[in-house]
Design a protein around this motif. Sequence first.
Motif, PDB file in Angstrom:
ATOM      1  N   ILE A  74       3.386   0.833  -4.123  1.00 21.30           N
ATOM      2  CA  ILE A  74       3.277   0.686  -2.406  1.00 21.30           C
ATOM      3  C   ILE A  74       2.134   1.604  -1.981  1.00 21.30           C
ATOM      4  N   THR A  75       1.260   1.067  -0.926  1.00 22.19           N
ATOM      5  CA  THR A  75       0.176   1.764  -0.335  1.00 22.19           C
ATOM      6  C   THR A  75       0.525   2.431   1.018  1.00 22.19           C
ATOM      7  N   SER A  76       1.431   1.767   1.582  1.00 18.24           N
ATOM      8  CA  SER A  76       2.122   2.303   2.843  1.00 18.24           C
ATOM      9  C   SER A  76       3.454   2.139   2.758  1.00 18.24           C
ATOM     10  N   VAL A  77       4.205   3.179   3.423  1.00 18.69           N
ATOM     11  CA  VAL A  77       5.702   2.950   3.607  1.00 18.69           C
ATOM     12  C   VAL A  77       5.994   2.892   5.076  1.00 18.69           C
ATOM     13  N   GLY A  78       7.339   2.441   5.307  1.00 20.74           N
ATOM     14  CA  GLY A  78       7.514   2.163   6.828  1.00 20.74           C
ATOM     15  C   GLY A  78       8.698   1.122   6.772  1.00 20.74           C
ATOM     16  N   ARG A  79       8.686   0.699   7.866  1.00 18.56           N
ATOM     17  CA  ARG A  79       9.899  -0.663   8.067  1.00 18.56           C
ATOM     18  C   ARG A  79       9.063  -1.829   7.420  1.00 18.56           C
ATOM     19  N   TYR A  80       7.735  -1.972   7.453  1.00 21.10           N
ATOM     20  CA  TYR A  80       7.240  -3.170   6.785  1.00 21.10           C
ATOM     21  C   TYR A  80       6.053  -2.606   5.857  1.00 21.10           C
ATOM     22  N   PRO A  81       6.487  -2.201   4.563  1.00 26.24           N
ATOM     23  CA  PRO A  81       5.596  -1.659   3.305  1.00 26.24           C
ATOM     24  C   PRO A  81       4.537  -2.469   3.104  1.00 26.24           C
ATOM     25  N   SER A  82       3.268  -1.917   2.696  1.00 28.53           N
ATOM     26  CA  SER A  82       2.469  -2.779   2.224  1.00 28.53           C
ATOM     27  C   SER A  82       2.203  -2.444   0.774  1.00 28.53           C
TER      28      SER A  82
END
Length: 347
Positions: free
Chosen positions: A56-64
């Motif tokens: 996972i490169t970025s977290v949140g509601r829509y992770p990357s």
Amino acid sequence: MKYSKELVDALKQRILVNADSHPNDLVQYSMENLSLSKNTVLKYIDELLQEQKLIITSVGRYPSYALLNENQEFSFSLSTDKELKNQSISEEGIASEVYPFIGNVPFEISQILDYAFMEITNNAIEHSEATNINIKISKSITKLKICIADNGIGIFKKIKNDLHLLNEKQAIIELSKGKFTSNPEHHSGEGIFFSSKLCDEFYIISDGLIFSPQEDIPEKIRLENINEGTKVIFIINFNTKKIAKEIFDEFAGTDFENPTFKTIIQLRYMQMEGMSLTSRSQARRLLTRFEKFTTVVLDFSDVPFIGQGFADEIFRVYSKKNQATKIEFINASDQVQAMIAHVKAVG
């Protein structure tokens, strides 16, 4: 619905393959293209994360997400003495240090890897006038990416100087033709040509310019930083459909008694000079060294218009005088096809 282990593995592999091109919408893209529910996609992604094949490169509601890459960098110094350069280091010596990190790959992949790696490394050693070669290897479960950079004169500048061209942009066309070398006694000039055909992605970056057989150059390649010399980036997908023998047969033929050589030239690179392809002088510059080939295929992708003089010089004047070289064309617009037909009809 319960899927078999084989099908689950195949679906997870498809998710991995798509991770590079859809890092920010991997879940939605996988749902739509694999016909899976959101919960199933998330389950498979979670398993891939646990298997350390995905990160996972970025977290949140829509992770990357991104593929987990193993990276290694190598650096080699070259002698400044031209007489000693080939003795101090060789492409085989460099490969012996780099290949253990790459590890074992299938035979079909190794044929492509060996050819491209050896040819590009040899160019850096013998032609770049460099004092250093830097190699970066990045491998994931789906592909192998290799970057070979030198601090030499720059490939486009060297070709410009050797052929007395006006600028480095003209050098790209000569490079794309193949069969150009500054040392014809020891090289055929086919290394970069075949490497660019064998690899799934291939880019040469130098003097602020980029050469690639691919029409669409990714933004991350356009943003590659290079202050001097040449950087060659090539990517081999582990599920590549390319077979080395088939590519060599296509462009070099199989009749050893009557050897042939075919090339494909992307005319969009001529438009980099900011002018439409209209004049006979442009055509004559393009026609340089055509006699070295039995078949020349002109690719008119992204070339919506050509002038009568340009077309006439190639498809009537030159073709009539040089019948040993067959000139074909692909990806031509209606206007381009009409102009070619017009000049041929003149006879």
